[in-house]
Design a protein around this motif. Structure first.
Motif, short mmCIF file in Angstrom:
data_model
loop_
_atom_site.label_atom_id
_atom_site.label_comp_id
_atom_site.label_asym_id
_atom_site.label_seq_id
_atom_site.Cartn_x
_atom_site.Cartn_y
_atom_site.Cartn_z
N ARG A 202 36.89 71.38 71.38
CA ARG A 202 37.19 70.97 72.87
C ARG A 202 37.75 72.03 73.50
O ARG A 202 38.21 71.76 74.72
N GLY A 203 38.22 73.16 72.86
CA GLY A 203 38.72 74.34 73.62
C GLY A 203 40.37 74.25 73.65
O GLY A 203 40.89 74.86 74.47
N LEU A 204 40.96 73.56 72.61
CA LEU A 204 42.42 73.39 72.79
C LEU A 204 42.83 74.34 71.50
O LEU A 204 41.95 74.82 70.68
N ARG A 205 43.93 74.90 71.66
CA ARG A 205 44.48 75.70 70.61
C ARG A 205 45.59 74.82 69.65
O ARG A 205 46.11 74.02 70.24
N VAL A 206 45.55 74.74 68.37
CA VAL A 206 45.93 73.79 67.64
C VAL A 206 47.06 74.23 66.77
O VAL A 206 46.77 75.18 65.80
N LEU A 207 48.09 73.73 66.85
CA LEU A 207 49.09 73.59 65.50
C LEU A 207 49.07 72.74 64.42
O LEU A 207 48.70 71.66 64.74
N ALA A 208 48.83 73.07 63.13
CA ALA A 208 48.89 72.00 62.27
C ALA A 208 50.09 72.04 61.52
O ALA A 208 50.68 73.04 61.15
N VAL A 209 50.72 70.88 61.27
CA VAL A 209 52.04 70.76 60.87
C VAL A 209 51.79 69.59 59.46
O VAL A 209 51.20 68.67 59.61
N ALA A 210 52.26 70.13 58.50
CA ALA A 210 52.50 69.30 57.19
C ALA A 210 53.59 69.13 56.44
O ALA A 210 54.43 70.14 56.80
N ARG A 211 54.10 68.18 55.65
CA ARG A 211 55.20 68.40 54.89
C ARG A 211 55.34 69.41 54.12
O ARG A 211 56.36 69.97 53.77
N SER A 212 54.18 69.95 53.36
CA SER A 212 54.18 71.04 52.39
C SER A 212 53.36 72.35 52.88
O SER A 212 52.38 71.97 53.81
N GLU A 213 53.54 73.28 52.31
CA GLU A 213 52.48 74.49 52.77
C GLU A 213 51.29 74.43 51.90
O GLU A 213 50.36 75.09 52.41
N ARG A 214 51.04 73.37 50.96
CA ARG A 214 50.08 73.47 49.97
C ARG A 214 48.62 73.51 50.80
O ARG A 214 47.71 74.27 50.61
N ARG A 215 48.32 72.74 51.99
CA ARG A 215 46.88 72.64 52.79
C ARG A 215 46.94 73.52 54.03
O ARG A 215 46.12 73.43 54.66
N LEU A 216 48.06 74.19 54.21
CA LEU A 216 48.28 74.86 55.66
C LEU A 216 47.22 76.04 55.78
O LEU A 216 46.77 76.22 56.96
N GLU A 217 46.88 76.88 54.85
CA GLU A 217 45.83 77.68 54.74
C GLU A 217 44.37 77.15 55.12
O GLU A 217 43.51 77.65 55.63
#
Ligand SMILES: [Zn+2]
Ligand SMILES: [Zn+2]
Length: 341
Positions: A182-197
């Motif tokens: 939809r054209g937004l810039r997104v920050l993904a936030v998680a409890r651990s770094e495991r899936r951030l990549e």
């Protein structure tokens, strides 16, 4: 037909039972795959009680094999994604269009038999046609994607805005993609770094963990990341998908004053949300419950390739190994587990 029948908590048995027959307004679907989610796990473990025996499974796709009298929306052979919730159609909520909030709502695989079986009997109106060439692995994500499409719609996401997605499970990784489309810039936030990549690979412009979070202290990694991405006090829109008490508190921290926070994860524990910040920042807190008419849009997003699912579908089990599927659901490596009847 073969079906995985739940006889009580933890007691699921693959049995041979008579195949279903379509009544008026119904369709029989040959199930090609059924996804497993936290709701299934809670039912299987006994955390959530149901009427036994029950064939679980609500994230199902397949092909129509037969229809009963009065069915016009699907024909035998049609590939479909099943919307596993339907309403009474008669109460004030249904009449005003809020069928997803209907108190007499029926959930397939929870209130009535579902998709952990070779065939399922369903009201034809919950069978949404899908393109024949759309891969099962893609279509299988239609149900959770419909949840996300509604959340993004309720959040009034606008191109050019910034958003934060809390949680990087199935819903979160789909939300990153829908918001990006939809054209937004997104920050993904998680409890651990495991899936951030993985969140980055799905299109997140930035990632952060909730480590060090403290309401109002401004010291958490994710709060700093929300400020860095937006170039201001926080992001315009937060979509909460984790469904934990802490994530709800964290969601409010990431939004800029005047921003919107959509909650679509179902928190089963009470939260100690500091409402001071809701007032002080004049935030809009928006609940988003499953879906209303979002299945066609979800199927369109999958068919167009705007939403990719290859890396989300991590495990597949034949019906006979359904017990292993529940175990796999809890493993840290799993995102979406599918049962293939
Ligand atoms: Zn589910
Ligand atoms: Zn109703």
């Amino acid at each position: 037909m073969k079906a995985a029948v739940l006889h009580g908590p933890g007691d699921v048995r693959v049995e041979s039972i008579p195949g279903p027959v379509a009544g008026p307004g119904e369709a029989i679907v040959r199930v090609s795959a059924a996804g497993l989610c936290g709701t299934d796990y809670r039912i299987w473990s006994g955390d959530r009680r149901v009427r036994y025996p029950l064939i679980m499974g609500h994230e199902l796709i397949g092909a129509v094999v037969s229809v009963g009298p009065g069915v016009a929306n699907v024909v035998p052979g049609q590939k479909v994604a099943v919307q596993p919730n339907y309403s009474c159609g008669a109460c004030p909520l249904c009449r005003e269009g809020n069928w997803n909030l209907c108190l007499s709502r029926t959930a397939v695989g929870i209130d009535v038999d579902g998709g952990f079986a070779e065939q399922a009997r369903l009201p034809a109106r919950v069978c949404w046609p899908a393109p024949a060439d759309l891969a099962d692995d893609q279509l299988l994500l239609a149900e959770p994607l419909a949840v996300v499409v509604r959340a993004v719609l309720r959040g009034e996401a606008l191109a050019g805005e910034t958003a934060a997605v809390l949680g990087v499970g199935t819903l979160g990784l789909l939300a990153v993609q829908v918001l990006k489309a939809r054209g937004l810039r997104v920050l993904a936030v998680a409890r651990s770094e495991r899936r951030l990549e993985l969140a980055r690979a799905m299109g997140a412009a930035a990632v952060a963990t909730t480590a060090g979070a403290a309401m109002g202290a401004g010291g958490s990694t994710s709060v700093e990341a929300a400020r860095a991405l937006s170039g201001r006090e926080g992001v315009d829109l937060v979509v909460e998908t984790a469904g934990t008490a802490e994530a709800v508190e964290q969601a409010v921290e990431l939004a800029r004053p005047g921003g919107r926070v959509v909650l679509t994860g179902l928190p089963h524990e009470p939260s100690s949300l500091h409402f001071f910040w809701v007032v002080r920042r004049e935030l809009r807190l928006i609940g988003s419950m499953i879906y209303q008419d979002e299945f066609p849009e979800a199927i369109r997003l999958l068919a167009s390739g705007a939403v990719r699912t290859e890396r989300l579908l991590t495990h597949r089990f034949p019906l006979e190994a359904i017990q292993d599927a529940f175990v796999a659901h809890r493993s840290p490596e799993s995102i979406k587990v599918a049962v293939i009847p």
